[in-house]
Design a protein around this motif. Structure first.
Motif, mmCIF file in Angstrom:
data_model
loop_
_atom_site.group_PDB
_atom_site.id
_atom_site.type_symbol
_atom_site.label_atom_id
_atom_site.label_comp_id
_atom_site.label_asym_id
_atom_site.label_seq_id
_atom_site.Cartn_x
_atom_site.Cartn_y
_atom_site.Cartn_z
ATOM 1 N N GLU A 135 -15.656 65.656 120.587
ATOM 2 C CA GLU A 135 -15.932 66.031 121.978
ATOM 3 C C GLU A 135 -17.160 66.935 122.085
ATOM 4 O OE1 GLU A 135 -14.681 64.396 124.378
ATOM 5 O OE2 GLU A 135 -13.115 63.447 123.201
ATOM 6 N N LEU A 136 -17.316 67.868 121.156
ATOM 7 C CA LEU A 136 -18.494 68.738 121.189
ATOM 8 C C LEU A 136 -19.783 67.931 121.077
ATOM 9 C CD1 LEU A 136 -17.357 71.729 118.929
ATOM 10 C CD2 LEU A 136 -17.522 71.687 121.437
ATOM 11 N N VAL A 137 -19.795 66.970 120.174
ATOM 12 C CA VAL A 137 -20.969 66.109 119.992
ATOM 13 C C VAL A 137 -21.246 65.317 121.269
ATOM 14 C CG1 VAL A 137 -21.753 64.014 118.772
ATOM 15 C CG2 VAL A 137 -20.831 65.969 117.477
ATOM 16 N N GLN A 138 -20.197 64.756 121.842
ATOM 17 C CA GLN A 138 -20.376 63.949 123.048
ATOM 18 C C GLN A 138 -20.818 64.801 124.236
ATOM 19 O OE1 GLN A 138 -17.570 60.182 122.564
ATOM 20 N NE2 GLN A 138 -16.437 62.087 122.635
ATOM 21 N N ILE A 139 -20.300 66.005 124.328
ATOM 22 C CA ILE A 139 -20.710 66.918 125.395
ATOM 23 C C ILE A 139 -22.186 67.279 125.241
ATOM 24 C CG2 ILE A 139 -20.446 69.295 126.234
ATOM 25 C CD1 ILE A 139 -17.365 68.891 125.620
ATOM 26 N N ARG A 140 -22.587 67.643 124.022
ATOM 27 C CA ARG A 140 -23.982 68.076 123.828
ATOM 28 C C ARG A 140 -24.961 66.940 124.092
ATOM 29 N NH1 ARG A 140 -27.361 71.050 125.440
ATOM 30 N NH2 ARG A 140 -29.090 71.644 124.104
ATOM 31 N N SER A 141 -24.675 65.767 123.618
ATOM 32 C CA SER A 141 -25.557 64.632 123.870
ATOM 33 C C SER A 141 -25.632 64.329 125.365
ATOM 34 C CB SER A 141 -25.070 63.403 123.096
ATOM 35 O OG SER A 141 -25.961 62.329 123.291
ATOM 36 N N THR B 283 -17.992 76.719 114.273
ATOM 37 C CA THR B 283 -17.954 76.744 112.811
ATOM 38 C C THR B 283 -19.298 76.265 112.260
ATOM 39 O OG1 THR B 283 -17.210 74.454 112.558
ATOM 40 C CG2 THR B 283 -15.481 76.148 112.876
ATOM 41 N N PRO B 284 -19.574 76.560 110.987
ATOM 42 C CA PRO B 284 -20.809 76.042 110.382
ATOM 43 C C PRO B 284 -20.887 74.509 110.462
ATOM 44 C CG PRO B 284 -19.910 77.791 109.015
ATOM 45 C CD PRO B 284 -18.881 77.499 110.090
ATOM 46 N N GLU B 285 -19.760 73.837 110.274
ATOM 47 C CA GLU B 285 -19.729 72.369 110.375
ATOM 48 C C GLU B 285 -20.085 71.916 111.792
ATOM 49 O OE1 GLU B 285 -16.629 69.305 108.684
ATOM 50 O OE2 GLU B 285 -15.907 70.075 110.615
ATOM 51 N N GLU B 286 -19.521 72.574 112.795
ATOM 52 C CA GLU B 286 -19.825 72.223 114.187
ATOM 53 C C GLU B 286 -21.291 72.482 114.511
ATOM 54 O OE1 GLU B 286 -15.424 73.064 116.173
ATOM 55 O OE2 GLU B 286 -16.872 74.709 116.039
ATOM 56 N N ARG B 287 -21.836 73.584 114.023
ATOM 57 C CA ARG B 287 -23.253 73.887 114.268
ATOM 58 C C ARG B 287 -24.152 72.840 113.622
ATOM 59 N NH1 ARG B 287 -21.397 79.187 113.075
ATOM 60 N NH2 ARG B 287 -22.565 79.202 111.130
ATOM 61 N N ALA B 288 -23.794 72.420 112.414
ATOM 62 C CA ALA B 288 -24.580 71.375 111.736
ATOM 63 C C ALA B 288 -24.509 70.063 112.520
ATOM 64 C CB ALA B 288 -24.069 71.177 110.307
ATOM 65 N N ALA B 289 -23.330 69.734 113.025
ATOM 66 C CA ALA B 289 -23.167 68.505 113.809
ATOM 67 C C ALA B 289 -23.924 68.592 115.132
ATOM 68 C CB ALA B 289 -21.688 68.231 114.057
ATOM 69 N N LEU B 290 -23.900 69.752 115.772
ATOM 70 C CA LEU B 290 -24.628 69.918 117.032
ATOM 71 C C LEU B 290 -26.138 69.829 116.808
ATOM 72 C CD1 LEU B 290 -22.426 72.697 118.653
ATOM 73 C CD2 LEU B 290 -22.708 70.343 119.490
ATOM 74 N N ALA B 291 -26.619 70.404 115.717
ATOM 75 C CA ALA B 291 -28.053 70.310 115.406
ATOM 76 C C ALA B 291 -28.449 68.855 115.161
ATOM 77 C CB ALA B 291 -28.386 71.175 114.192
ATOM 78 N N LEU B 292 -27.626 68.120 114.426
ATOM 79 C CA LEU B 292 -27.909 66.709 114.182
ATOM 80 C C LEU B 292 -27.837 65.918 115.486
ATOM 81 C CD1 LEU B 292 -28.577 64.610 111.993
ATOM 82 C CD2 LEU B 292 -26.102 64.231 111.764
ATOM 83 N N THR B 293 -26.875 66.241 116.330
ATOM 84 C CA THR B 293 -26.758 65.576 117.631
ATOM 85 C C THR B 293 -28.035 65.757 118.434
ATOM 86 O OG1 THR B 293 -24.365 65.886 117.673
ATOM 87 C CG2 THR B 293 -25.448 65.526 119.794
ATOM 88 N N GLU B 294 -28.535 66.973 118.478
ATOM 89 C CA GLU B 294 -29.769 67.236 119.224
ATOM 90 C C GLU B 294 -30.947 66.466 118.639
ATOM 91 O OE1 GLU B 294 -30.340 71.475 119.485
ATOM 92 O OE2 GLU B 294 -28.708 71.684 120.941
ATOM 93 N N ALA B 295 -31.070 66.478 117.321
ATOM 94 C CA ALA B 295 -32.201 65.798 116.678
ATOM 95 C C ALA B 295 -32.161 64.293 116.929
ATOM 96 C CB ALA B 295 -32.200 66.092 115.174
#
Length: 159
Positions: free
Chosen positions: A42-48, A89-101
């Motif tokens: 959900e975090l990934v989908q929200i950010r995108s 979490t560090p995992e969530e931050r890494a996923a959010l950064a990848l989502t943005e990129a």
């Protein structure tokens, strides 16, 4: 920045007009999610959806996140996750950064640093599914925006 459309005529119902493509995308989306933490999904989908300016998908995924137990506090911080890193979490931050990129790939591509950070938190299979999830939400965003889906009219229950 996404411009607001003043839609005067109904647009195509993608699911009905291209049912095979729609069904294939649903399958791809389901396969991407498999084994990923539902909160992370959900975090990934929200950010995108935020980055793409997709109100329909943003409404859908923030609602889904709430139903899954996500806190209002974290939902409010997704857009500014870098400045509110302690909420994730560090995992969530890494996923959010990848989502943005990946979502903004035409701007700067996907740097080795962003990719390596994600790879440090996900095994190869998990990283592939995370990438697939990012691909699918970007596709869903484009469908919803192109067909002028109205926020708050989640049609998943009628599938």
């Amino acid at each position: 920045m996404v411009m607001t459309n003043n839609i005067t005529a109904p647009r195509i119902n993608f699911a009905k007009a291209a049912p095979k493509a729609f069904k294939a995308l649903i399958g791809f989306d389901a396969a991407a999610r498999e084994g990923l933490d539902p909160a992370l999904v959900e975090l990934v989908q929200i950010r995108s959806s935020q980055l793409n300016g997709c109100a329909y998908c943003l409404h859908m995924h923030t609602s889904d996140a709430r139903k899954a137990g996500e806190s209002e506090e974290r939902l409010h911080m997704v857009a500014v996750w870098r400045d509110a890193a302690h909420f994730f979490t560090p995992e969530e931050r890494a996923a959010l950064a990848l989502t943005e990129a990946v979502t903004l790939v035409s701007q700067d591509g996907v740097s080795d640093e962003v990719y390596a950070r994600a790879a440090a938190h996900f095994d190869e299979s998990g990283l592939a599914r995370l990438l697939a999830l990012i691909f699918t939400i970007n596709t869903w965003n484009r469908i919803a925006i192109s067909t002028a889906k109205v926020p708050g009219t989640d049609e998943r229950a009628s599938r």
